[in-house]
Design a protein around this motif. Structure first.
Motif, short mmCIF file in Angstrom:
data_model
loop_
_atom_site.label_atom_id
_atom_site.label_comp_id
_atom_site.label_asym_id
_atom_site.label_seq_id
_atom_site.Cartn_x
_atom_site.Cartn_y
_atom_site.Cartn_z
N ALA A 87 0.63 -1.13 -0.12
CA ALA A 87 0.06 0.04 -0.16
C ALA A 87 0.88 1.24 0.03
N ARG A 88 1.96 1.14 0.55
CA ARG A 88 2.80 2.49 0.82
C ARG A 88 3.52 2.82 -0.55
N ASP A 89 3.33 1.75 -1.49
CA ASP A 89 4.21 2.28 -2.97
C ASP A 89 3.09 3.07 -3.65
N ALA A 90 1.77 2.88 -3.25
CA ALA A 90 0.86 3.47 -4.30
C ALA A 90 0.36 4.74 -3.33
N LEU A 91 0.29 4.57 -2.09
CA LEU A 91 -0.38 5.87 -1.27
C LEU A 91 0.82 6.44 -0.64
N GLY A 92 2.07 6.04 -0.21
CA GLY A 92 3.06 6.85 0.52
C GLY A 92 2.79 6.68 1.76
N PRO A 93 3.06 7.62 2.55
CA PRO A 93 2.85 7.45 3.95
C PRO A 93 1.48 7.42 4.47
N THR A 94 0.54 7.43 3.62
CA THR A 94 -0.89 7.27 3.86
C THR A 94 -0.95 5.71 4.17
N GLY A 95 -0.35 5.00 3.09
CA GLY A 95 -0.85 3.58 3.02
C GLY A 95 -0.11 2.77 4.31
N ASP A 96 -0.88 1.67 4.68
CA ASP A 96 -0.72 0.86 5.83
C ASP A 96 0.77 0.04 5.59
N ARG A 97 1.40 0.27 6.47
CA ARG A 97 2.38 -1.02 6.44
C ARG A 97 2.21 -2.45 6.41
N GLY A 98 2.55 -3.37 5.67
CA GLY A 98 1.99 -4.66 5.48
C GLY A 98 0.73 -4.95 4.90
N LEU A 99 0.17 -3.95 4.30
CA LEU A 99 -1.06 -4.29 3.61
C LEU A 99 -0.85 -4.20 2.00
N LEU A 100 -1.25 -5.25 1.41
CA LEU A 100 -0.96 -5.44 0.01
C LEU A 100 -2.32 -4.95 -0.79
N LEU A 101 -2.09 -4.07 -1.78
CA LEU A 101 -3.25 -3.68 -2.92
C LEU A 101 -3.22 -4.84 -4.06
N SER A 102 -4.41 -5.20 -4.36
CA SER A 102 -4.42 -5.79 -5.69
C SER A 102 -3.82 -4.76 -6.74
N GLY A 103 -3.30 -5.38 -7.92
CA GLY A 103 -2.90 -4.35 -8.98
C GLY A 103 -4.01 -3.57 -9.42
N ALA A 104 -5.13 -3.99 -9.53
CA ALA A 104 -6.36 -3.24 -10.13
C ALA A 104 -6.56 -2.10 -9.02
N ALA A 105 -6.53 -2.53 -7.81
CA ALA A 105 -6.77 -1.22 -6.62
C ALA A 105 -5.79 -0.31 -6.82
N ALA A 106 -4.27 -0.69 -6.72
CA ALA A 106 -3.39 0.23 -6.89
C ALA A 106 -3.66 1.03 -8.12
N ARG A 107 -3.90 0.80 -9.18
CA ARG A 107 -4.07 1.38 -10.48
C ARG A 107 -5.41 2.40 -10.48
N ALA A 108 -6.25 1.94 -9.49
CA ALA A 108 -7.27 2.72 -9.20
C ALA A 108 -7.07 4.18 -8.33
N LEU A 109 -6.23 3.81 -7.49
CA LEU A 109 -5.98 4.69 -6.35
C LEU A 109 -4.87 5.83 -7.32
N THR A 110 -4.06 5.27 -8.11
CA THR A 110 -3.19 6.37 -8.77
C THR A 110 -3.89 7.01 -9.79
N GLY A 111 -4.90 6.32 -10.48
CA GLY A 111 -5.91 7.02 -11.37
C GLY A 111 -6.65 7.97 -10.73
N ALA A 112 -6.91 7.76 -9.38
CA ALA A 112 -7.92 8.95 -8.77
C ALA A 112 -6.97 10.14 -8.22
N MET A 113 -5.66 9.66 -8.30
CA MET A 113 -4.57 10.94 -8.04
C MET A 113 -4.47 11.67 -9.15
N ASP A 114 -4.53 11.14 -10.58
CA ASP A 114 -4.38 11.61 -11.79
C ASP A 114 -5.68 12.66 -11.99
N ARG A 115 -6.79 11.91 -11.54
CA ARG A 115 -7.87 12.85 -11.94
C ARG A 115 -8.05 14.21 -11.14
N ALA A 116 -7.43 14.13 -9.59
CA ALA A 116 -7.38 15.19 -8.91
C ALA A 116 -6.40 16.32 -9.47
#
Length: 365
Positions: A87-116
């Motif tokens: 999660a920290r790879d996609a969300l930075g410090p906001t991401g929980d340590r040890g939490l994994l995001l599926s590939g699609a979830a990580a892409r959705a979060l980075t896509g949300a950032m791009d839209r912002a």
């Protein structure tokens, strides 16, 4: 490489709720969990989902069905589990340590950032995240929407309708104004979907605070109890009679039929849970005709032999509405008089009882 954008305060809550929604899954946070969490938010994103019928109640019920083990529905998408990232790879410090995001979830979060970023915003919102989730038609989020009986286009249309620069389009999914549902049944549907609570005494609200997103279609007797009081109040009665119980069974059954994905939650057979409504339908009864008969005084109703609570308390909670309806129709109740008036085959009432609910012998030879 662009720096990550932080979520706004509401989207921080979405990320927390998504973690809780994982339940008994494989530990990864997927797009399905993000979508269910977005549905629980206030604001345009949650409202757009609710308007399309994808309320938190509906989505969580569909999600639990897919996480339920034996007999549960299966995912057709793996949400790119093989491309999971911390999660920290996609969300930075906001991401929980040890939490994994599926590939699609990580892409959705980075896509949300791009839209912002494209909108010149410094934080991404639940609306940005929802649009990113809807953009990936192969992800589990879109699959979950379909499982809940909602259309992605209906959600997008509602989001666009709240955008002053978007074209004027009308929602076309479940819950849209032209859904064909009798207006009298819309409060029952909205209660099932979690759009509104049943009015309860304050002490009951406090006791039931954690159950706002519960799927009441899986406990039809509890649903009928709540609906009985409401039906009586709508018809101007402070205390319900068995005719209001009959109305409640009809309303609950007809709405459950429109939302089979909720009525079948947990793998149980909706026809067994709602056997009382099935019986009434086979006798030719429906909610609209029964409601009309009561409002115009079409049928003369005597006093009930017993108090309504005696019928409701005497029906086994785990056996659905079948035993309740059988008792109502076997005794000379107000419900039986109403059924006799509306039944398309009055002489076959006892035969129908025996055929649909054969667990107890009929009194007829």
């Amino acid at each position: 490489m662009e720096t990550t954008l932080e979520p706004d305060w509401r989207t921080l809550g979405v990320l927390g709720a998504a973690r809780a929604a994982r339940g008994g899954g494989d530990g990864r946070l997927g797009t399905e969990h993000l979508l269910a969490a977005v549905a629980g938010t206030k604001g345009p994103a949650g409202e757009a989902l609710a308007a399309a019928g994808a309320t938190a109640t509906a989505l969580l019920a569909a999600l639990r069905d897919r996480q339920g083990g034996n007999g549960a529905a299966r995912w057709s998408s793996d949400d790119e589990a093989g491309a999971s990232v911390p999660a920290r790879d996609a969300l930075g410090p906001t991401g929980d340590r040890g939490l994994l995001l599926s590939g699609a979830a990580a892409r959705a979060l980075t896509g949300a950032m791009d839209r912002a970023r494209q909108g010149g915003e410094r934080k991404f919102t639940a609306e940005h995240l929802l649009r990113a989730l809807l953009a990936d038609r192969h992800a589990r989020a879109v699959e979950l929407l379909h499982a809940a009986g909602a259309a992605p286009r209906a959600v997008r249309d509602r989001l666009d309708a709240d955008d002053p620069e978007a074209p004027d389009t009308a929602p076309d999914g479940p819950g849209a104004p032209a859904d064909g549902l009798d207006p009298l049944l819309r409060p029952t549907r909205d209660a099932l979907l979690g759009r509104r609570p049943y009015p309860l005494p304050r002490w009951k609200r406090l006791l039931g605070r954690g159950s706002a997103k519960a799927n009441i279609a899986t406990t039809p007797m509890a649903w009928v109890r709540l609906e009985t009081d409401e039906q009586a109040q709508r018809l101007g009665r402070r205390a319900p009679g068995t005719e209001h119980v009959l109305l409640a069974v009809l309303a609950v059954h007809e709405i459950a039929c429109r939302h089979p994905q909720l009525a079948g939650g947990g793998g149980a057979d909706p026809a067994e849970r709602h056997a009382g409504g099935v019986l009434l339908a086979r006798l030719g009864l429906d909610y609209a005709r029964a409601h009309t008969a009561l409002t115009v005084g079409q049928v003369r109703l005597p006093a009930d032999p017993r108090a309504v609570d005696a019928y409701l308390d005497g029906a086994p909670a785990g056996q659905g509405t079948g035993p309740l309806v059988r008792t109502l129709l076997e005794e000379d109740t107000r419900a039986r008089r109403l059924a006799d008036t509306l039944c398309t085959d009055p002489d076959g009432l006892q035969r129908a009882l025996a055929a649909v609910l054969p667990d107890r012998p009929s009194d007829t030879p």
